[in-house]
Design a protein around this motif. Structure first.
Motif, short mmCIF file in Angstrom:
data_model
loop_
_atom_site.label_atom_id
_atom_site.label_comp_id
_atom_site.label_asym_id
_atom_site.label_seq_id
_atom_site.Cartn_x
_atom_site.Cartn_y
_atom_site.Cartn_z
N GLN A 1 0.76 -1.02 -0.24
CA GLN A 1 -0.16 -0.40 -0.01
C GLN A 1 1.22 1.09 0.11
OE1 GLN A 1 -3.24 0.00 -0.58
NE2 GLN A 1 -2.32 -2.37 -0.92
N ASP A 2 2.11 1.18 0.86
CA ASP A 2 2.58 2.17 0.60
C ASP A 2 3.15 2.38 -0.73
OD1 ASP A 2 4.64 4.37 2.13
OD2 ASP A 2 6.45 3.29 1.49
N ALA A 3 3.68 1.50 -2.46
CA ALA A 3 4.37 1.72 -3.06
C ALA A 3 2.77 2.28 -3.50
CB ALA A 3 4.24 0.37 -4.06
N LEU A 4 1.58 2.31 -3.46
CA LEU A 4 0.38 2.88 -4.37
C LEU A 4 0.50 4.31 -3.91
CD1 LEU A 4 -2.42 -0.10 -3.67
CD2 LEU A 4 -1.54 1.14 -5.57
N GLU A 5 0.60 4.49 -2.52
CA GLU A 5 0.46 5.91 -1.87
C GLU A 5 1.82 6.91 -2.28
OE1 GLU A 5 -1.60 7.94 -0.24
OE2 GLU A 5 -3.10 5.04 -0.34
N ILE A 6 3.10 5.71 -3.10
CA ILE A 6 4.17 6.66 -3.76
C ILE A 6 3.94 6.96 -5.24
CG2 ILE A 6 6.44 6.35 -4.82
CD1 ILE A 6 7.06 4.80 -2.36
N LEU A 7 3.08 6.41 -6.19
CA LEU A 7 2.51 6.32 -7.67
C LEU A 7 0.97 6.95 -7.59
CD1 LEU A 7 2.27 2.48 -8.79
CD2 LEU A 7 3.66 4.65 -8.61
N LYS A 8 0.76 7.43 -6.75
CA LYS A 8 -0.38 8.20 -6.94
C LYS A 8 0.03 9.33 -6.44
CE LYS A 8 -3.59 5.41 -4.67
NZ LYS A 8 -5.35 5.27 -3.42
N TYR A 9 1.26 9.77 -5.21
CA TYR A 9 1.60 11.41 -5.00
C TYR A 9 2.24 11.90 -6.16
CZ TYR A 9 4.69 14.56 -3.40
OH TYR A 9 6.04 15.63 -2.56
N LEU A 10 3.57 10.49 -7.16
CA LEU A 10 4.01 10.57 -8.14
C LEU A 10 2.98 11.62 -9.63
CD1 LEU A 10 6.65 7.93 -8.70
CD2 LEU A 10 7.21 10.38 -7.88
N SER A 11 1.83 11.06 -9.41
CA SER A 11 0.77 11.01 -10.18
C SER A 11 0.40 12.60 -10.20
CB SER A 11 -0.69 10.80 -10.52
OG SER A 11 -1.37 10.75 -10.55
N GLU A 12 0.37 13.01 -9.11
CA GLU A 12 -0.05 14.64 -8.83
C GLU A 12 0.68 15.24 -8.35
OE1 GLU A 12 -2.00 13.75 -4.84
OE2 GLU A 12 -3.52 12.52 -5.92
N SER A 13 2.78 15.28 -8.92
CA SER A 13 3.62 15.56 -8.48
C SER A 13 3.93 17.26 -9.50
CB SER A 13 4.97 15.08 -8.37
OG SER A 13 5.73 15.87 -8.39
N ASP A 14 4.12 17.95 -9.45
CA ASP A 14 4.56 18.91 -11.10
C ASP A 14 5.61 18.74 -11.84
OD1 ASP A 14 1.87 20.32 -10.94
OD2 ASP A 14 3.13 21.82 -9.02
N VAL A 15 6.74 17.88 -10.87
CA VAL A 15 7.38 17.80 -11.41
C VAL A 15 8.03 16.53 -12.18
CG1 VAL A 15 9.20 18.86 -9.46
CG2 VAL A 15 8.31 16.87 -9.45
N ILE B 1 3.76 14.79 -17.97
CA ILE B 1 2.76 14.60 -18.09
C ILE B 1 2.49 13.10 -18.75
CG2 ILE B 1 0.58 14.62 -19.81
CD1 ILE B 1 2.02 18.05 -19.68
N GLU B 2 2.94 12.59 -19.62
CA GLU B 2 3.56 11.37 -19.74
C GLU B 2 3.53 10.34 -19.27
OE1 GLU B 2 5.93 13.61 -21.07
OE2 GLU B 2 4.32 14.07 -22.38
N THR B 3 4.83 10.84 -18.76
CA THR B 3 4.42 10.33 -16.56
C THR B 3 3.09 9.40 -16.29
OG1 THR B 3 7.02 10.19 -16.95
CG2 THR B 3 5.87 8.83 -15.64
N LYS B 4 3.04 10.69 -16.02
CA LYS B 4 1.22 10.80 -15.21
C LYS B 4 0.77 9.93 -15.74
CE LYS B 4 2.18 15.45 -13.34
NZ LYS B 4 1.56 16.37 -12.89
N THR B 5 0.59 10.24 -16.95
CA THR B 5 -0.94 9.53 -17.70
C THR B 5 -0.64 7.75 -17.13
OG1 THR B 5 -0.49 11.25 -19.19
CG2 THR B 5 -2.08 8.66 -20.07
N GLU B 6 0.45 7.43 -18.31
CA GLU B 6 1.39 5.66 -17.80
C GLU B 6 0.23 5.13 -15.96
OE1 GLU B 6 1.82 3.40 -20.20
OE2 GLU B 6 1.31 5.40 -21.49
N ILE B 7 1.00 6.16 -15.21
CA ILE B 7 1.07 5.94 -13.62
C ILE B 7 -0.65 6.05 -13.58
CG2 ILE B 7 1.04 7.06 -11.05
CD1 ILE B 7 4.03 7.89 -12.30
N ASP B 8 -1.33 7.08 -14.09
CA ASP B 8 -2.96 6.67 -13.92
C ASP B 8 -3.57 5.63 -14.72
OD1 ASP B 8 -2.16 9.18 -12.46
OD2 ASP B 8 -3.56 10.64 -14.28
#
Length: 115
Positions: free
Chosen positions: A40-54, A57-64
């Motif tokens: 679950q901690d790894a899921l939280e990391i992915l959610k955080y990365l998906s919301e991060s501005d740095v 966008i392509e990576t955010k899309t893949e994470i989503d």
């Protein structure tokens, strides 16, 4: 491969140390942990990365997309487990009912034969 924690990832981003190699390493690590141990901690990391501005966008899309697949899998898995539990309960209830009917029939036959 490192085992990143959410606090470490936040620190890396806050300090501006998130290079493409580090991001790739974090993504590989977190997805591996999710697939192997449903971390679950790894899921939280992915959610955080998906919301991060740095994060690009392509990576955010893949994470989503990955998170959507995980959520779909998780819901389907829970539905299947619930169906199996319900089926097991139904089987137990039927067996219990049959045993009660058999006991009733045996007692009925015993009392009828004594009369």
């Amino acid at each position: 491969m490192d085992n990143y924690k959410l606090d470490e990832v936040k620190k890396i981003i806050d300090e501006g140390l998130l290079s493409s190699d580090v991001l790739e390493n974090i993504l590989k690590n977190t997805t591996r942990r999710i697939e192997n141990i449903d971390d679950q901690d790894a899921l939280e990391i992915l959610k955080y990365l998906s919301e991060s501005d740095v994060v690009p966008i392509e990576t955010k899309t893949e994470i989503d997309k990955y998170l959507a697949q995980y959520n779909t899998y998780y819901v389907e898995k829970k539905d299947l487990e619930n169906k199996q539990e319900k089926n097991n309960f139904n089987k137990i209830a039927i067996i219990y009912l049959l045993v009660l009917v058999m006991i009733f029939v045996v007692f009925f036959l015993l009392f009828r034969s004594r009369s």
